[in-house]
Scaffold this motif. Structure first.
Motif, mmCIF file in Angstrom:
data_model
loop_
_atom_site.group_PDB
_atom_site.id
_atom_site.type_symbol
_atom_site.label_atom_id
_atom_site.label_comp_id
_atom_site.label_asym_id
_atom_site.label_seq_id
_atom_site.Cartn_x
_atom_site.Cartn_y
_atom_site.Cartn_z
ATOM 1 N N LYS A 1 0.908 -1.110 -0.061
ATOM 2 C CA LYS A 1 -0.016 -0.141 0.097
ATOM 3 C C LYS A 1 0.732 1.210 -0.085
ATOM 4 O O LYS A 1 0.427 2.159 -0.771
ATOM 5 C CB LYS A 1 -0.977 -0.062 1.150
ATOM 6 N N GLN A 2 1.885 1.322 0.769
ATOM 7 C CA GLN A 2 2.817 2.457 0.929
ATOM 8 C C GLN A 2 3.424 3.018 -0.511
ATOM 9 O O GLN A 2 3.767 3.867 -0.760
ATOM 10 C CB GLN A 2 3.876 2.286 2.043
ATOM 11 N N VAL A 3 3.969 1.748 -0.787
ATOM 12 C CA VAL A 3 4.842 1.764 -2.318
ATOM 13 C C VAL A 3 3.809 2.237 -3.260
ATOM 14 O O VAL A 3 4.030 3.146 -4.113
ATOM 15 C CB VAL A 3 5.352 0.555 -2.831
ATOM 16 N N LEU A 4 2.625 1.752 -3.246
ATOM 17 C CA LEU A 4 1.368 2.153 -4.384
ATOM 18 C C LEU A 4 1.078 3.567 -4.328
ATOM 19 O O LEU A 4 0.775 4.496 -5.227
ATOM 20 C CB LEU A 4 0.256 1.363 -4.139
ATOM 21 N N ARG A 5 1.098 4.071 -2.911
ATOM 22 C CA ARG A 5 0.656 5.408 -2.566
ATOM 23 C C ARG A 5 1.731 6.304 -3.268
ATOM 24 O O ARG A 5 1.499 7.401 -3.894
ATOM 25 C CB ARG A 5 0.776 5.528 -1.189
ATOM 26 N N ALA A 6 3.069 6.056 -3.196
ATOM 27 C CA ALA A 6 4.096 6.932 -3.666
ATOM 28 C C ALA A 6 4.186 6.657 -5.061
ATOM 29 O O ALA A 6 4.285 7.777 -5.937
ATOM 30 C CB ALA A 6 5.417 6.093 -3.163
ATOM 31 N N VAL A 7 3.731 5.844 -5.792
ATOM 32 C CA VAL A 7 3.710 5.437 -7.083
ATOM 33 C C VAL A 7 2.544 6.338 -7.688
ATOM 34 O O VAL A 7 2.851 7.183 -8.878
ATOM 35 C CB VAL A 7 3.434 4.329 -7.568
ATOM 36 N N VAL A 8 1.430 6.439 -7.268
ATOM 37 C CA VAL A 8 0.331 7.337 -7.754
ATOM 38 C C VAL A 8 0.781 8.877 -7.478
ATOM 39 O O VAL A 8 -0.110 9.714 -8.306
ATOM 40 C CB VAL A 8 -1.183 6.958 -7.154
ATOM 41 N N THR A 9 1.459 9.081 -6.524
ATOM 42 C CA THR A 9 1.835 10.699 -6.330
ATOM 43 C C THR A 9 2.888 11.023 -7.158
ATOM 44 O O THR A 9 3.319 12.083 -7.413
ATOM 45 C CB THR A 9 2.346 10.850 -5.022
ATOM 46 N N VAL A 10 3.771 10.147 -7.971
ATOM 47 C CA VAL A 10 4.692 10.303 -8.915
ATOM 48 C C VAL A 10 4.251 11.490 -9.924
ATOM 49 O O VAL A 10 4.727 12.277 -10.209
ATOM 50 C CB VAL A 10 5.338 9.123 -9.466
ATOM 51 N N PRO A 11 3.340 11.171 -10.674
ATOM 52 C CA PRO A 11 2.824 12.007 -11.630
ATOM 53 C C PRO A 11 2.544 13.458 -11.157
ATOM 54 O O PRO A 11 2.786 14.376 -12.052
ATOM 55 C CB PRO A 11 1.296 11.578 -12.164
ATOM 56 N N PHE A 12 2.188 13.671 -9.960
ATOM 57 C CA PHE A 12 1.929 15.207 -9.387
ATOM 58 C C PHE A 12 3.273 15.851 -9.171
ATOM 59 O O PHE A 12 3.315 16.907 -9.518
ATOM 60 C CB PHE A 12 1.295 14.946 -8.070
ATOM 61 N N VAL A 13 4.260 15.392 -9.035
ATOM 62 C CA VAL A 13 5.734 15.896 -8.832
ATOM 63 C C VAL A 13 6.372 16.158 -10.295
ATOM 64 O O VAL A 13 7.380 16.632 -10.400
ATOM 65 C CB VAL A 13 6.538 15.366 -7.646
ATOM 66 N N LEU A 14 6.007 15.280 -11.481
ATOM 67 C CA LEU A 14 6.365 15.253 -12.635
ATOM 68 C C LEU A 14 6.236 16.617 -13.440
ATOM 69 O O LEU A 14 5.012 17.222 -13.166
ATOM 70 C CB LEU A 14 6.059 14.177 -13.314
ATOM 71 N N PRO A 15 7.129 17.078 -14.110
ATOM 72 C CA PRO A 15 6.888 18.451 -14.766
ATOM 73 C C PRO A 15 5.913 17.993 -15.887
ATOM 74 O O PRO A 15 5.632 17.022 -16.543
ATOM 75 C CB PRO A 15 8.353 18.594 -15.742
ATOM 76 N N THR A 16 5.278 19.040 -16.032
ATOM 77 C CA THR A 16 3.870 18.743 -17.301
ATOM 78 C C THR A 16 4.620 18.426 -18.641
ATOM 79 O O THR A 16 3.898 17.795 -19.248
ATOM 80 C CB THR A 16 3.218 20.242 -17.431
ATOM 81 N N VAL A 17 5.902 18.922 -18.900
ATOM 82 C CA VAL A 17 6.510 18.535 -20.108
ATOM 83 C C VAL A 17 6.721 17.129 -20.074
ATOM 84 O O VAL A 17 6.363 16.477 -21.146
ATOM 85 C CB VAL A 17 7.948 19.213 -20.224
ATOM 86 N N VAL A 18 6.962 16.431 -19.238
ATOM 87 C CA VAL A 18 7.458 15.023 -19.024
ATOM 88 C C VAL A 18 5.874 14.261 -19.271
ATOM 89 O O VAL A 18 5.808 13.119 -19.865
ATOM 90 C CB VAL A 18 7.842 14.571 -17.631
ATOM 91 N N VAL A 19 4.969 14.937 -18.536
ATOM 92 C CA VAL A 19 3.439 14.363 -18.590
ATOM 93 C C VAL A 19 2.986 14.239 -19.943
ATOM 94 O O VAL A 19 2.659 13.173 -20.495
ATOM 95 C CB VAL A 19 2.651 14.916 -17.662
ATOM 96 N N GLY A 20 3.293 15.211 -20.698
ATOM 97 C CA GLY A 20 2.954 15.519 -22.090
ATOM 98 C C GLY A 20 3.646 14.701 -22.923
ATOM 99 O O GLY A 20 3.094 13.868 -23.718
ATOM 100 N N THR A 21 4.894 14.293 -22.547
ATOM 101 C CA THR A 21 5.913 13.550 -23.443
ATOM 102 C C THR A 21 5.448 12.031 -23.237
ATOM 103 O O THR A 21 5.387 11.109 -24.354
ATOM 104 C CB THR A 21 7.325 13.813 -23.035
ATOM 105 N N ALA A 22 5.024 11.611 -22.006
ATOM 106 C CA ALA A 22 4.777 10.205 -21.768
ATOM 107 C C ALA A 22 3.591 9.753 -22.597
ATOM 108 O O ALA A 22 3.387 8.905 -23.118
ATOM 109 C CB ALA A 22 4.241 10.051 -20.209
ATOM 110 N N PHE A 23 2.503 10.724 -22.539
ATOM 111 C CA PHE A 23 1.225 10.612 -23.452
ATOM 112 C C PHE A 23 1.459 10.730 -24.669
ATOM 113 O O PHE A 23 0.827 10.010 -25.452
ATOM 114 C CB PHE A 23 0.227 11.411 -22.702
ATOM 115 N N LEU A 24 2.511 11.442 -25.183
ATOM 116 C CA LEU A 24 2.746 11.536 -26.648
ATOM 117 C C LEU A 24 3.285 10.010 -27.115
ATOM 118 O O LEU A 24 2.933 9.558 -28.143
ATOM 119 C CB LEU A 24 3.745 12.613 -26.793
ATOM 120 N N ALA A 25 4.048 9.302 -26.184
ATOM 121 C CA ALA A 25 4.465 8.072 -26.474
ATOM 122 C C ALA A 25 3.465 7.151 -26.451
ATOM 123 O O ALA A 25 3.655 5.883 -27.165
ATOM 124 C CB ALA A 25 5.690 7.775 -25.433
ATOM 125 N N LEU A 26 2.564 7.285 -25.712
ATOM 126 C CA LEU A 26 1.314 6.371 -25.329
ATOM 127 C C LEU A 26 0.316 6.605 -26.842
ATOM 128 O O LEU A 26 -0.169 5.554 -27.446
ATOM 129 C CB LEU A 26 0.616 6.423 -24.253
#
Length: 534
Positions: free
Chosen positions: A81-106
């Motif tokens: 549970k604690q690891v998964l909580r950290a995983v779901v929080t990763v996107p929030f601290v990611l720069p929006t440029v990286v978020v856009g790049t990840a979805f561009l790859a998808l």
């Protein structure tokens, strides 16, 4: 209060006022009629409408997807549970440029969806909405789930004993208690999506533009400062109203509820229904959060090992894009972020200390001042730096310190909001006892306050570092070509055609994601409050 006020006056109010003045003044006379002229243009009204409705749609979709996750994290106890909580929080601290790049790859050309089903969703509103859900999922899970975990389940059980059905008990007991937290989370998601920049710029293409993207276009591409000034003030007014509403909901939540230890409310799932809910949440997290990140890493490898990573070390392979090897952006970003974090800790720490020692209307105004960088376009701040800090005694336009100063402006609100609750919780009688025993105010702070708030300082430093590392809107204007930051380097690579540029953008985004994820995992280990709330 003097140091934070001076910092904000010189590096925030002055540049923003200069941009607005240049846009709305002609021959020394204010031209307020430009508001009507700009806002009456059909293309501007389209931008305003798209900004509003995509923020509303993103907020509704985020709540729909994330509220079940908030319940699972609040009420269920399961392995990892604690690891998964950290995983779901990763996107929030990611720069929006990286978020856009990840979805561009998808979702983009040659992405996973294109390869498997021949479907592309980039340059569509669906790509923007999904990326916004990805980015804001943790806001709902942390804010609503953190409170949900602290609600006493015996209240709902008492309603069941008195004859209420499961849904009726939840609607009449739990939902009213959660309503302020849900409203606060919704307002935060709306704020982040209303001011969206990097995601819309990368995934939206020329057909979609939010206020922030339009301000950038009018400023950087068209040099239309009057239009940019009107849009800046319009966005500032809208975000100011959102922040005021958010503050009201937070105050209501703090006053209305009596909370219990979250360790006593979580239990293992029981029955097929609860196990199915847990499985559904895990599946949604896998598809919505883990899959884009995994595709980003896979695209960075490109089926040919680490070729794109090796190309990052060569300036010759990128002579048309960079003056230096792109990998140098990693060192630049880390140095800038460390300096920005130090500045944010000093300014934000002093501000938080001042807010705990004083009360009244002046302090409330000071508190609002600290939140202003979240309400003004970062693009406006960055361009304002260029046109104001270019002559003595503040001739900083060619100085490296300009980037950390801009990044620190965004980090200060996070430092204040992290440290303020802990500082307010320190018993004033401890300071008074130290003073009676002969300690000076400085020594009393060092011996009493600092040991109690040390962890909060570390958490604030972690958030400020992650936010500074990913700042893009202001940095894109002031980062020098020979000293690019990671988000700026990724944006430049994506802006050029060619498989090598695309692969290097994915590789740099992966590096930036890993740095942010490590920062977050360290935060999870030193968090002072295990309830999980931001």
């Amino acid at each position: 209060m003097a140091v934070p006020v001076a910092f904000f006056a010189v590096f925030f109010a002055y540049p923003v006022a200069a941009i607005v003045g240049r846009g709305l003044k002609a021959d020394g006379v204010w031209q307020f009629g430009r508001f009507g002229e700009v806002l009456a243009r059909p293309e501007i009204r389209d931008v305003l409408w798209f900004t509003l409705w995509q923020a509303l749609a993103s907020t509704a979709l985020t709540l729909l997807v994330a509220l079940p996750g908030a319940y699972v994290f609040a009420r269920f106890d399961f392995p990892g549970k604690q690891v998964l909580r950290a995983v779901v929080t990763v996107p929030f601290v990611l720069p929006t440029v990286v978020v856009g790049t990840a979805f561009l790859a998808l979702l983009g050309r040659g992405g996973l969806l294109d390869e498997v089903w021949g479907v592309r969703l980039d340059t569509t509103v669906w790509a923007i909405l999904l990326a916004h859900v990805f980015f804001n999922y943790a806001v709902v899970v942390r804010t609503v789930g953190g409170l949900w975990a602290q609600l006493d389940p015996r209240q709902e059980e008492a309603a069941r004993v008195l004859g209420a059905g499961r849904f009726t008990a939840w609607r009449r007991v739990t939902l009213p208690a959660l309503a302020p937290a849900v409203a606060a989370a919704a307002l935060m998601v709306f704020l982040f999506t209303f001011t969206s920049f990097g995601v819309v710029q990368i995934l939206g293409g020329p057909g979609f533009s939010t206020l922030e993207v339009e301000i950038y276009r009018q400023t950087a591409h068209l040099l239309a400062l009057p239009t940019a000034a009107v849009l800046t003030l319009t966005q500032f007014a809208a975000v100011g109203a959102i922040l005021a509403l958010h503050a009201w909901t937070v105050r209501r939540r703090e006053r209305a509820l009596k909370l219990v230890d979250p360790a006593h409310t979580a239990r293992r799932p029981r029955g097929a229904g609860q196990w199915a809910l847990l499985a559904g949440v895990l599946l949604s997290v896998t598809l919505l959060i883990l899959l884009p990140l995994a595709v980003l890493v896979e695209r960075s490898l490109g089926g040919s090992g680490f070729a794109y990573y090796r190309a990052l070390t060569s300036a010759d392979a990128n002579s048309g894009t960079f003056l230096v090897a792109p990998i140098e952006a990693v060192g630049n970003s880390l140095r800038y972020a460390l300096v920005a974090t130090l500045i944010a800790l000093v300014v934000g720490g002093l501000a938080a200390a001042a807010l705990t020692r004083r009360a009244g209307r002046l302090v409330r105004g000071f508190d609002a001042l600290l939140m202003l960088p979240l309400g003004v376009s970062a693009v406006t701040v960055g361009f304002g730096f260029l046109i104001t800090l270019d002559e003595p005694p503040l001739d900083l336009r060619t100085s490296w310190i300009l980037v950390p100063l801009a990044q620190a402006l965004v980090g200060v609100p996070f430092v204040v909001r992290t440290m303020l609750p802990v500082l307010r919780a320190v018993d004033v009688r401890l300071r008074e006892a130290a003073a009676v025993l002969g300690a000076s105010p400085l020594r009393a702070w060092r011996e009493v306050d600092f040991p109690l708030v040390r962890r909060a300082v570390l958490v604030a430093a972690g958030f400020a570092f992650a936010v500074s590392l990913g700042e893009f809107g202001a940095t894109v204007f002031i980062a020098r070509p020979d000293n690019p930051t990671l988000p700026v380097a990724v944006a430049r690579l994506l802006g050029r055609s060619g498989e090598l540029n695309y692969g290097q953008a994915m590789a740099l985004s992966t590096v930036l994601m890993l740095v942010c994820a490590v920062s977050l995992l360290l935060l999870e280990r030193i968090r002072t409050d295990r309830s999980g709330e931001f």
